[in-house]
Design a protein around this motif. Structure first.
Motif, mmCIF file in Angstrom:
data_model
loop_
_atom_site.group_PDB
_atom_site.id
_atom_site.type_symbol
_atom_site.label_atom_id
_atom_site.label_comp_id
_atom_site.label_asym_id
_atom_site.label_seq_id
_atom_site.Cartn_x
_atom_site.Cartn_y
_atom_site.Cartn_z
ATOM 1 N N GLY A 36 0.855 -1.188 0.000
ATOM 2 C CA GLY A 36 0.000 0.000 0.000
ATOM 3 C C GLY A 36 0.883 1.227 0.000
ATOM 4 O O GLY A 36 1.938 1.232 0.636
ATOM 5 N N PHE A 37 0.498 2.264 -0.739
ATOM 6 C CA PHE A 37 1.315 3.478 -0.748
ATOM 7 C C PHE A 37 0.454 4.726 -0.873
ATOM 8 O O PHE A 37 -0.702 4.675 -1.318
ATOM 9 C CB PHE A 37 2.384 3.441 -1.853
ATOM 10 N N ALA A 38 1.038 5.845 -0.467
ATOM 11 C CA ALA A 38 0.454 7.175 -0.619
ATOM 12 C C ALA A 38 1.612 8.164 -0.598
ATOM 13 O O ALA A 38 2.662 7.880 -0.010
ATOM 14 C CB ALA A 38 -0.530 7.480 0.509
ATOM 15 N N SER A 39 1.453 9.308 -1.227
ATOM 16 C CA SER A 39 2.512 10.323 -1.274
ATOM 17 C C SER A 39 2.254 11.423 -0.257
ATOM 18 O O SER A 39 1.112 11.754 0.042
ATOM 19 C CB SER A 39 2.575 10.953 -2.671
ATOM 20 N N TYR A 40 3.351 11.984 0.254
ATOM 21 C CA TYR A 40 3.261 13.109 1.184
ATOM 22 C C TYR A 40 4.015 14.287 0.590
ATOM 23 O O TYR A 40 5.134 14.109 0.130
ATOM 24 C CB TYR A 40 3.858 12.738 2.542
ATOM 25 N N ASN A 72 -0.769 -10.276 -3.216
ATOM 26 C CA ASN A 72 0.216 -10.193 -4.299
ATOM 27 C C ASN A 72 -0.135 -9.081 -5.292
ATOM 28 O O ASN A 72 -0.126 -9.265 -6.504
ATOM 29 C CB ASN A 72 0.378 -11.527 -5.027
ATOM 30 N N GLN A 73 -0.432 -7.930 -4.744
ATOM 31 C CA GLN A 73 -0.730 -6.768 -5.572
ATOM 32 C C GLN A 73 -0.478 -5.506 -4.763
ATOM 33 O O GLN A 73 -0.182 -5.561 -3.583
ATOM 34 C CB GLN A 73 -2.164 -6.811 -6.071
ATOM 35 N N TRP A 74 -0.577 -4.364 -5.420
ATOM 36 C CA TRP A 74 -0.420 -3.091 -4.729
ATOM 37 C C TRP A 74 -1.646 -2.229 -4.943
ATOM 38 O O TRP A 74 -2.357 -2.366 -5.933
ATOM 39 C CB TRP A 74 0.844 -2.350 -5.175
ATOM 40 N N VAL A 75 -1.895 -1.361 -3.961
ATOM 41 C CA VAL A 75 -2.973 -0.383 -4.046
ATOM 42 C C VAL A 75 -2.425 0.934 -3.517
ATOM 43 O O VAL A 75 -1.903 1.010 -2.402
ATOM 44 C CB VAL A 75 -4.207 -0.809 -3.228
ATOM 45 N N VAL A 111 -9.813 11.415 -2.902
ATOM 46 C CA VAL A 111 -8.923 10.255 -2.907
ATOM 47 C C VAL A 111 -9.399 9.311 -3.997
ATOM 48 O O VAL A 111 -10.594 9.121 -4.182
ATOM 49 C CB VAL A 111 -8.961 9.517 -1.539
ATOM 50 N N ARG A 112 -8.446 8.748 -4.725
ATOM 51 C CA ARG A 112 -8.780 7.670 -5.648
ATOM 52 C C ARG A 112 -7.755 6.567 -5.446
ATOM 53 O O ARG A 112 -6.671 6.804 -4.924
ATOM 54 C CB ARG A 112 -8.857 8.142 -7.086
ATOM 55 N N LEU A 113 -8.137 5.364 -5.822
ATOM 56 C CA LEU A 113 -7.262 4.218 -5.661
ATOM 57 C C LEU A 113 -6.704 3.794 -7.008
ATOM 58 O O LEU A 113 -7.423 3.733 -7.999
ATOM 59 C CB LEU A 113 -8.019 3.042 -5.032
ATOM 60 N N GLU A 114 -5.401 3.533 -7.031
ATOM 61 C CA GLU A 114 -4.763 2.914 -8.183
ATOM 62 C C GLU A 114 -4.391 1.515 -7.742
ATOM 63 O O GLU A 114 -3.897 1.323 -6.631
ATOM 64 C CB GLU A 114 -3.496 3.668 -8.583
ATOM 65 N N THR A 115 -4.634 0.527 -8.588
ATOM 66 C CA THR A 115 -4.345 -0.844 -8.201
ATOM 67 C C THR A 115 -3.537 -1.549 -9.278
ATOM 68 O O THR A 115 -3.624 -1.218 -10.459
ATOM 69 C CB THR A 115 -5.640 -1.645 -7.957
ATOM 70 N N SER A 116 -2.760 -2.537 -8.846
ATOM 71 C CA SER A 116 -1.975 -3.312 -9.797
ATOM 72 C C SER A 116 -2.871 -4.153 -10.684
ATOM 73 O O SER A 116 -2.517 -4.451 -11.820
ATOM 74 C CB SER A 116 -0.969 -4.201 -9.065
#
Length: 130
Positions: A36-40, A72-75, A111-116
């Motif tokens: 999981g990730f987010a930018s600051y 086994n994925q990222w969001v 907020v929106r989600l990007e997923t693998s």
């Protein structure tokens, strides 16, 4: 860099996925990971809208979304199109403890989600080792 976060997350996911651990007695274990990730700062035009602790919590939420979607994925929780709320106003503070929580942030477009699982082919190509 926020624009390359999904590429880094995919590289990490692939690196872990390629690991095979020797469990002894002729057994091996295949590794996977959820990221999981987010930018600051989260909102570039309003850098104080979220504290760094709140941004870490968004990344943590992304991790749990990845796990519940099959692992086994990222969001990534990323800055949304704030015009999605109809008035284009960024709230002074996105309160994570509000009763509506992140569902409201998603609905309002903050907020929106990007997923693998929905990643464009270009991300996969950039994530390939050189």
């Amino acid at each position: 860099h926020r624009g390359a976060a999904c590429i880094s997350a995919e590289r990490l996911r692939r690196a872990v996925e390629s690991c095979v651990l020797d469990a002894g007695e002729g057994r091996t274990l295949q590794c996977t990971c959820s990221v999981g990730f987010a930018s600051y700062p989260f909102i570039r035009r309003a850098p104080r809208a979220l504290t760094w602790e709140q941004v870490v919590a968004l990344a943590d939420d992304g991790l749990y979304v990845a796990k519940t979607r099959g692992r086994n994925q990222w969001v990534g929780a990323v800055e949304g199109d704030t015009s999605g709320n109809g008035n284009g106003v960024i709230p002074a503070r996105l309160d994570r403890m509000s009763p509506q929580g992140q569902a409201a942030w998603l609905a309002d477009g903050h907020v929106r989600l990007e997923t693998s699982s929905e990643r464009p082919a270009a991300i996969v190509e950039h994530a390939q080792p050189a």
